[in-house]
Write a protein that holds these residues in place. Structure first.
Motif, PDB file in Angstrom:
ATOM      1  N   LEU A  41      31.848  13.353  69.932  1.00  0.00           N
ATOM      2  CA  LEU A  41      32.812  14.050  68.768  1.00  0.00           C
ATOM      3  C   LEU A  41      32.601  13.344  67.705  1.00  0.00           C
ATOM      4  CD1 LEU A  41      35.771  15.955  70.687  1.00  0.00           C
ATOM      5  CD2 LEU A  41      33.553  16.705  70.054  1.00  0.00           C
ATOM      6  N   SER A  42      31.971  12.309  67.471  1.00  0.00           N
ATOM      7  CA  SER A  42      31.644  11.802  66.100  1.00  0.00           C
ATOM      8  C   SER A  42      30.651  12.577  65.704  1.00  0.00           C
ATOM      9  CB  SER A  42      31.167  10.238  66.209  1.00  0.00           C
ATOM     10  OG  SER A  42      30.066  10.179  67.163  1.00  0.00           O
ATOM     11  N   PHE A  43      30.499  12.494  64.357  1.00  0.00           N
ATOM     12  CA  PHE A  43      29.833  13.484  63.635  1.00  0.00           C
ATOM     13  C   PHE A  43      29.254  13.054  62.122  1.00  0.00           C
ATOM     14  CE2 PHE A  43      33.913  14.450  62.155  1.00  0.00           C
ATOM     15  CZ  PHE A  43      33.692  14.760  60.774  1.00  0.00           C
ATOM     16  N   LYS A  44      28.197  13.569  61.936  1.00  0.00           N
ATOM     17  CA  LYS A  44      27.907  13.413  60.574  1.00  0.00           C
ATOM     18  C   LYS A  44      27.351  14.930  59.944  1.00  0.00           C
ATOM     19  CE  LYS A  44      24.209  10.743  57.644  1.00  0.00           C
ATOM     20  NZ  LYS A  44      23.072   9.615  57.827  1.00  0.00           N
ATOM     21  N   PRO A  45      28.066  15.028  58.631  1.00  0.00           N
ATOM     22  CA  PRO A  45      27.667  16.212  57.947  1.00  0.00           C
ATOM     23  C   PRO A  45      26.478  16.374  57.125  1.00  0.00           C
ATOM     24  CG  PRO A  45      29.342  15.159  56.819  1.00  0.00           C
ATOM     25  CD  PRO A  45      29.007  14.394  58.123  1.00  0.00           C
ATOM     26  N   TYR A  46      25.783  17.318  56.996  1.00  0.00           N
ATOM     27  CA  TYR A  46      24.671  17.570  56.085  1.00  0.00           C
ATOM     28  C   TYR A  46      24.883  18.776  55.439  1.00  0.00           C
ATOM     29  CZ  TYR A  46      22.252  13.938  58.842  1.00  0.00           C
ATOM     30  OH  TYR A  46      21.917  12.950  59.316  1.00  0.00           O
ATOM     31  N   THR A  47      24.564  18.992  54.161  1.00  0.00           N
ATOM     32  CA  THR A  47      24.590  20.095  53.264  1.00  0.00           C
ATOM     33  C   THR A  47      23.116  20.278  52.477  1.00  0.00           C
ATOM     34  OG1 THR A  47      26.875  20.362  53.101  1.00  0.00           O
ATOM     35  CG2 THR A  47      25.617  21.610  51.479  1.00  0.00           C
ATOM     36  N   PHE A  48      22.619  21.296  52.550  1.00  0.00           N
ATOM     37  CA  PHE A  48      21.339  21.631  51.984  1.00  0.00           C
ATOM     38  C   PHE A  48      20.741  22.938  51.637  1.00  0.00           C
ATOM     39  CE2 PHE A  48      20.297  20.593  56.224  1.00  0.00           C
ATOM     40  CZ  PHE A  48      19.518  21.665  56.683  1.00  0.00           C
ATOM     41  N   PRO A  49      20.118  23.345  50.605  1.00  0.00           N
ATOM     42  CA  PRO A  49      19.768  24.667  50.620  1.00  0.00           C
ATOM     43  C   PRO A  49      18.478  24.919  51.315  1.00  0.00           C
ATOM     44  CG  PRO A  49      19.140  23.363  48.719  1.00  0.00           C
ATOM     45  CD  PRO A  49      19.670  22.676  49.515  1.00  0.00           C
ATOM     46  N   VAL A  50      18.070  26.115  51.775  1.00  0.00           N
ATOM     47  CA  VAL A  50      16.708  26.592  52.173  1.00  0.00           C
ATOM     48  C   VAL A  50      16.716  28.334  51.812  1.00  0.00           C
ATOM     49  CG1 VAL A  50      15.119  27.036  54.098  1.00  0.00           C
ATOM     50  CG2 VAL A  50      16.830  24.861  54.218  1.00  0.00           C
ATOM     51  N   ASN A  51      15.770  28.422  51.074  1.00  0.00           N
ATOM     52  CA  ASN A  51      15.393  29.647  50.355  1.00  0.00           C
ATOM     53  C   ASN A  51      16.709  30.385  49.880  1.00  0.00           C
ATOM     54  OD1 ASN A  51      12.602  29.191  51.100  1.00  0.00           O
ATOM     55  ND2 ASN A  51      13.096  29.862  53.207  1.00  0.00           N
ATOM     56  N   GLY A  52      17.442  29.787  49.199  1.00  0.00           N
ATOM     57  CA  GLY A  52      18.341  30.408  48.684  1.00  0.00           C
ATOM     58  C   GLY A  52      19.672  30.459  49.311  1.00  0.00           C
ATOM     59  N   ARG A  53      19.780  29.993  50.594  1.00  0.00           N
ATOM     60  CA  ARG A  53      20.869  29.972  51.497  1.00  0.00           C
ATOM     61  C   ARG A  53      21.465  28.571  51.600  1.00  0.00           C
ATOM     62  NH1 ARG A  53      20.737  32.690  57.449  1.00  0.00           N
ATOM     63  NH2 ARG A  53      22.788  33.428  57.547  1.00  0.00           N
ATOM     64  N   ASN A  54      22.625  28.260  51.717  1.00  0.00           N
ATOM     65  CA  ASN A  54      22.998  26.742  52.032  1.00  0.00           C
ATOM     66  C   ASN A  54      23.464  26.632  53.403  1.00  0.00           C
ATOM     67  OD1 ASN A  54      23.146  25.926  49.410  1.00  0.00           O
ATOM     68  ND2 ASN A  54      25.027  27.111  48.688  1.00  0.00           N
ATOM     69  N   PHE A  55      23.111  25.434  53.919  1.00  0.00           N
ATOM     70  CA  PHE A  55      23.281  25.225  55.364  1.00  0.00           C
ATOM     71  C   PHE A  55      24.165  24.073  55.420  1.00  0.00           C
ATOM     72  CE2 PHE A  55      19.286  27.687  55.707  1.00  0.00           C
ATOM     73  CZ  PHE A  55      19.553  28.323  56.863  1.00  0.00           C
ATOM     74  N   HIS A  56      25.525  24.474  56.267  1.00  0.00           N
ATOM     75  CA  HIS A  56      26.205  23.098  56.381  1.00  0.00           C
ATOM     76  C   HIS A  56      26.411  22.659  57.726  1.00  0.00           C
ATOM     77  CE1 HIS A  56      27.850  24.003  52.536  1.00  0.00           C
ATOM     78  NE2 HIS A  56      28.034  25.257  52.796  1.00  0.00           N
ATOM     79  N   ILE A  57      25.590  21.606  58.211  1.00  0.00           N
ATOM     80  CA  ILE A  57      25.374  21.415  59.602  1.00  0.00           C
ATOM     81  C   ILE A  57      26.069  20.149  59.838  1.00  0.00           C
ATOM     82  CG2 ILE A  57      23.643  20.534  61.196  1.00  0.00           C
ATOM     83  CD1 ILE A  57      21.854  22.294  59.771  1.00  0.00           C
ATOM     84  N   TRP A  58      26.845  20.056  60.978  1.00  0.00           N
ATOM     85  CA  TRP A  58      27.662  19.156  61.603  1.00  0.00           C
ATOM     86  C   TRP A  58      26.671  18.512  62.741  1.00  0.00           C
ATOM     87  CZ3 TRP A  58      29.893  22.973  58.901  1.00  0.00           C
ATOM     88  CH2 TRP A  58      30.883  22.655  58.034  1.00  0.00           C
ATOM     89  N   ASP A  59      26.111  17.339  62.494  1.00  0.00           N
ATOM     90  CA  ASP A  59      25.419  16.839  63.848  1.00  0.00           C
ATOM     91  C   ASP A  59      26.296  16.103  64.580  1.00  0.00           C
ATOM     92  OD1 ASP A  59      23.643  15.501  65.153  1.00  0.00           O
ATOM     93  OD2 ASP A  59      22.611  14.194  64.007  1.00  0.00           O
ATOM     94  N   THR A  60      26.473  16.441  65.768  1.00  0.00           N
ATOM     95  CA  THR A  60      27.555  15.737  66.683  1.00  0.00           C
ATOM     96  C   THR A  60      27.000  15.029  67.648  1.00  0.00           C
ATOM     97  OG1 THR A  60      27.951  17.475  68.146  1.00  0.00           O
ATOM     98  CG2 THR A  60      29.123  17.603  66.049  1.00  0.00           C
TER      99      THR A  60
END
Length: 247
Positions: A41-60
């Motif tokens: 359950l430790s995690f690293k968050p990533y936020t980035f745009p792809v083709n006008g859509r924002n992705f918020h990803i929690w790599d757990t």
């Protein structure tokens, strides 16, 4: 389609989660690790745009053993606070490393889908390390293994079969597969709860799912819940009883 997508990425250590993030982003933003495990359950968050859509990803970090360390309680609270502050979860992405499906895969599925997200968030599968697939299309792996996945109780709301090696001739096929998968999720059914309520319900469900490691005694769990999580003493005692490790 929603302008943003909140995703929890999970799977065993070495399943290729960092490569999947880079595949989605279309560039290298996550450092591919050597497979060293962190705490569940430790995690690293990533936020980035792809083709006008924002992705918020929690790599757990998922389960590699059937039980969790005591520190996972604090990490679960931190993860839930992050998710709630971002408005909740749209999609679970479950990384499975081909060719084998393990019993730990089933445990991770239950932890994230049933316990953390209360069976309320769709789970899509990303099957990785398919650069050695002998058939013309990597999707052939899915066709061969779907029955086995269902036998394990692993139900998918979509899938993508990929390789995470940018220099491999199947990488473009992998990009098309992951794009098609994510385009199929519009983010309209986002799951969210107030952070503290979510955390309490997570602990209650986890107590039914599996205990903490046997070294985790009730007084130690109480200490974490009271001091670190600032929980009411009566509630902390109830949850500590559920979470206490075995003899």
């Amino acid at each position: 389609m929603s302008s943003s997508l909140n995703i929890i990425l999970f799977g065993q250590t070495g399943s290729g989660k960092s490569s999947v993030i880079n595949l989605i982003a279309g560039r290298e933003i996550a450092k591919v690790s050597n497979g060293a495990a962190g705490c569940t359950l430790s995690f690293k968050p990533y936020t980035f745009p792809v083709n006008g859509r924002n992705f918020h990803i929690w790599d757990t970090v998922g389960l590699d053993e059937p039980d969790m360390e005591l520190v996972a309680i604090e990490l679960a609270r931190e993860l839930i606070q992050h998710l709630a502050s971002r408005g909740g979860v749209d999609l679970l992405l479950f990384c499975i490393r081909a060719p084998r499906i393990t019993g730990t895969s089933q445990a991770n599925y239950r932890l994230f889908y049933e316990v953390l997200c209360r069976s309320s968030v769709p789970v899509a599968f990303v099957v990785t390390h398919l650069e050695q697939e002998k058939e013309v299309h990597m999707d052939s792996w899915w066709d061969r293994n779907l029955e086995k996945l269902e036998k394990f109780g692993l139900k998918a709301a979509g899938h993508a079969c990929v390789t995470g090696l940018p220099e491999h001739h199947r990488y473009q096929e992998s990009q098309r597969n992951i794009t098609r998968l994510l385009d199929g999720h519009n983010g309209d059914g986002r799951f969210n709860m107030p952070a503290e309520k979510w955390f309490i319900e997570f602990l209650r469900l986890y107590g039914l799912f599996a205990p903490l490691k046997k070294e985790a005694r009730r007084k130690d769990i109480m200490k974490v819940l009271l001091r670190r999580c600032r929980m009411d003493s009566k509630l902390a005692e109830e949850l500590a009883v559920k979470l206490e490790g075995g003899p």
